[in-house]
Design a protein around this motif. Structure first.
Motif, mmCIF file in Angstrom:
data_model
loop_
_atom_site.group_PDB
_atom_site.id
_atom_site.type_symbol
_atom_site.label_atom_id
_atom_site.label_comp_id
_atom_site.label_asym_id
_atom_site.label_seq_id
_atom_site.Cartn_x
_atom_site.Cartn_y
_atom_site.Cartn_z
ATOM 1 N N TRP A 247 18.405 -4.683 -79.411
ATOM 2 C CA TRP A 247 19.078 -4.433 -78.132
ATOM 3 C C TRP A 247 20.256 -3.484 -78.355
ATOM 4 O O TRP A 247 21.420 -3.872 -78.237
ATOM 5 C CB TRP A 247 19.583 -5.741 -77.530
ATOM 6 C CG TRP A 247 18.496 -6.699 -77.142
ATOM 7 C CD1 TRP A 247 17.706 -6.654 -76.040
ATOM 8 C CD2 TRP A 247 18.082 -7.863 -77.876
ATOM 9 N NE1 TRP A 247 16.825 -7.711 -76.029
ATOM 10 C CE2 TRP A 247 17.033 -8.474 -77.140
ATOM 11 C CE3 TRP A 247 18.505 -8.459 -79.066
ATOM 12 C CZ2 TRP A 247 16.398 -9.636 -77.576
ATOM 13 C CZ3 TRP A 247 17.870 -9.604 -79.499
ATOM 14 C CH2 TRP A 247 16.838 -10.185 -78.756
ATOM 15 N N ARG A 250 23.041 -3.258 -75.767
ATOM 16 C CA ARG A 250 23.886 -4.431 -75.578
ATOM 17 C C ARG A 250 24.838 -4.677 -76.744
ATOM 18 O O ARG A 250 25.943 -5.194 -76.550
ATOM 19 C CB ARG A 250 23.030 -5.679 -75.356
ATOM 20 C CG ARG A 250 22.103 -5.576 -74.170
ATOM 21 C CD ARG A 250 21.344 -6.875 -73.947
ATOM 22 N NE ARG A 250 20.390 -6.763 -72.848
ATOM 23 C CZ ARG A 250 19.695 -7.776 -72.340
ATOM 24 N NH1 ARG A 250 19.853 -8.989 -72.856
ATOM 25 N NH2 ARG A 250 18.858 -7.590 -71.350
ATOM 26 N N THR A 272 22.532 -12.579 -73.941
ATOM 27 C CA THR A 272 21.425 -12.543 -74.895
ATOM 28 C C THR A 272 21.585 -13.620 -75.958
ATOM 29 O O THR A 272 20.632 -14.329 -76.291
ATOM 30 C CB THR A 272 21.345 -11.154 -75.555
ATOM 31 O OG1 THR A 272 21.161 -10.160 -74.547
ATOM 32 C CG2 THR A 272 20.190 -11.088 -76.538
#
Length: 488
Positions: A247, A250, A272
């Motif tokens: 990710w 992120r 997450t």
């Protein structure tokens, strides 16, 4: 597909269990009638999840206690081009009484690249090493309506392409069934059904189309409740580098020591982590993120200053259980090791460990939070590493009277203090050590732990590969079953 009774991991499944011959009331209790044979097995069948997918006799028989997970894997044929197809999820009943259970959760099993050219794989599975990928990943499927649109499943030949849909091909679906704690014991009948309509077909009524294939599934609910408390902690580290790779949008711009629940820029990363930790905890395993840490400053000629505000707000719900529906907290979370701690002087390291252990003790987290010591070289520790690790463990143990230390050493490799070296581990503190469980065969019978000392608690490591004499090294699901048996 085979019924994986109580097994929550991919790999060699547990055998299909048949329904009991009689109910708990006595030997003369009535036996449940047999379920009908599978209809159209080419469309819907139960399979054994391994490198060789083979059909098993139907019906599928599952058994579980209350509040327990059971699993079953289906092989389903997706509709041809221009056709529509749906999978109807089961609703179990006993003499018209519905089973109390959570909605069935469905996942598509997708193949992943896997190195099977290893002696351990051949020894434990007996399968060929020619395969380059095996079904190892579970992709969640929306099953909230009790139906699954088979035309939206992913093509197993292109598992990483979200736009690739499976057309007229076999796919594997994993079903998670969790029996409610209020469920009445007994035998329940249910099943999966394969429905199909031609695209654009008009129906004159609101009735669902007749199933073209059915898979009966029997479920036996035992009269016991699986407790929520965990007695075997299965923990895996989640490296920060892996999060950044999976990710990047992120985690790329987020520093682990500055991650905050109150910072809007960290919201996606925090969500997450919450999802990963909660998903693992729900399936009775745990993930640990070693890079999460407080903000630490080293003032000149003053004690170390540690700001726990954001750290406590982040991990607090996990360690208190408030983040999870069952309110069961994590059973393991290491005392945070800050970045570059090895670069500061020994007395400053001791200050940090003292402050961290005291803080965790105040929050009642220290009982599940040891200090983890590691070594960089692979394999077992050599003589020099045993001395260095034992000396470092001794310093940490002196930092706080209740802190525990986990070392990558077997009990026979721990170096105790004596007249020649007082800086090694104090014999009176050995009860606060966590040592590696020695090999069942390789452990030397000549080196016994002194009877007058508290024996360290063992932990089983599975992060080492190759043929080395550690219990659990290179382990798989079969090892986990052995560990669980030994734990109880």
């Amino acid at each position: 597909m085979t019924a994986l009774a109580g097994c929550g991991m991919l790999g060699t499944p547990s055998p299909v269990t048949a329904p009991p011959a009689a109910a708990a009331e006595g030997a003369n209790a009535p036996v449940a009638p047999p379920l009908p044979a599978i209809d159209r097995p080419e469309l819907l069948s139960a399979v054994e999840l391994s490198s060789a997918v083979t059909a098993l006799p139907s019906p599928v028989a599952l058994s579980a206690g209350r509040s327990e997970w059971v699993n079953v894997v289906l092989r389903v044929r997706t509709p041809a081009a221009g056709q529509r197809g749906k999978l109807v999820l089961p609703k179990w009943s006993q003499n018209g009484q519905a089973l109390k259970s959570r909605p069935v959760r469905m996942y598509q099993v997708l193949p992943m690249p896997l190195d099977v050219n290893r002696a351990g794989y051949v020894r434990q599975t007996g399968q060929s090493v020619a395969a380059e990928s095996l079904p190892r990943a579970l992709l969640p499927i929306d099953s909230s309506t009790g139906l699954i649109d088979l035309t939206k499943l992913r093509d197993p030949e292109r598992p990483t392409d979200p736009a690739a849909t499976a057309v007229d091909t076999d796919v594997l679906l994993w079903a998670d069934i969790r029996v409610s704690i209020e469920a009445a014991p007994g035998h329940y009948d249910g099943g999966f059904a394969w429905q199909s309509d031609a695209a654009g077909e008009k129906r004159s009524d609101d009735k669902a189309p007749e199933p073209k294939a059915t898979l009966p599934v029997g479920l036996d609910v035992a009269d016991f409740v699986l407790p929520d408390d965990r007695h075997l902690n299965m923990v895996a580290d989640l490296p920060w580098e892996r999060l950044r790779r999976l990710w990047p949008e992120r985690f790329e711009a987020v520093r682990p020591q500055l991650l905050s629940r109150t910072d809007p820029d960290s919201a996606a990363a925090v969500a997450t982590l919450d999802g990963l930790v909660a998903l693992a905890q729900e399936n009775r395993v745990q993930v640990h993120i070693p890079r999460l840490q407080p903000v630490v400053k080293w003032p000149v000629n003053r004690p170390v200053a540690v700001d726990w505000t954001d750290y406590d707000a982040l991990v607090g719900p996990w360690l208190s259980g408030q983040a999870f529906p069952d309110r069961v907290p994590l059973g393991f979370w290491a005392l945070p090791r800050i970045d570059y701690l090895s670069n500061v002087r020994g007395e400053l390291q001791l200050q940090y460990y003292t402050a961290a252990a005291g803080h965790f003790d105040q929050r009642d987290w220290l009982r599940v939070s040891p200090v983890i010591l590691a070594k960089d070289s692979p394999g077992r520790a050599n003589v020099t590493e045993r001395l260095l690790l034992s000396a470092e463990a001794s310093r940490v143990l002196r930092a706080h009277p209740r802190v525990r230390v986990r070392v990558p050493l077997e009990p026979a490799e721990v170096q105790l203090a004596g007249d020649n070296n007082a800086e090694l581990i104090d014999p009176t503190a050995t009860g606060r050590l966590n040592t590696v469980a020695p090999g069942l065969i390789s452990e030397s019978a000549l080196r016994q732990w002194p009877a007058n000392l508290d024996r360290p608690k063992n932990w089983l490591r599975t992060d080492l590969s190759g043929l080395i004499p550690y219990t659990g090294a290179g382990g798989d699901e079969a090892d986990v079953r052995v560990w669980a048996f030994a734990a109880f």
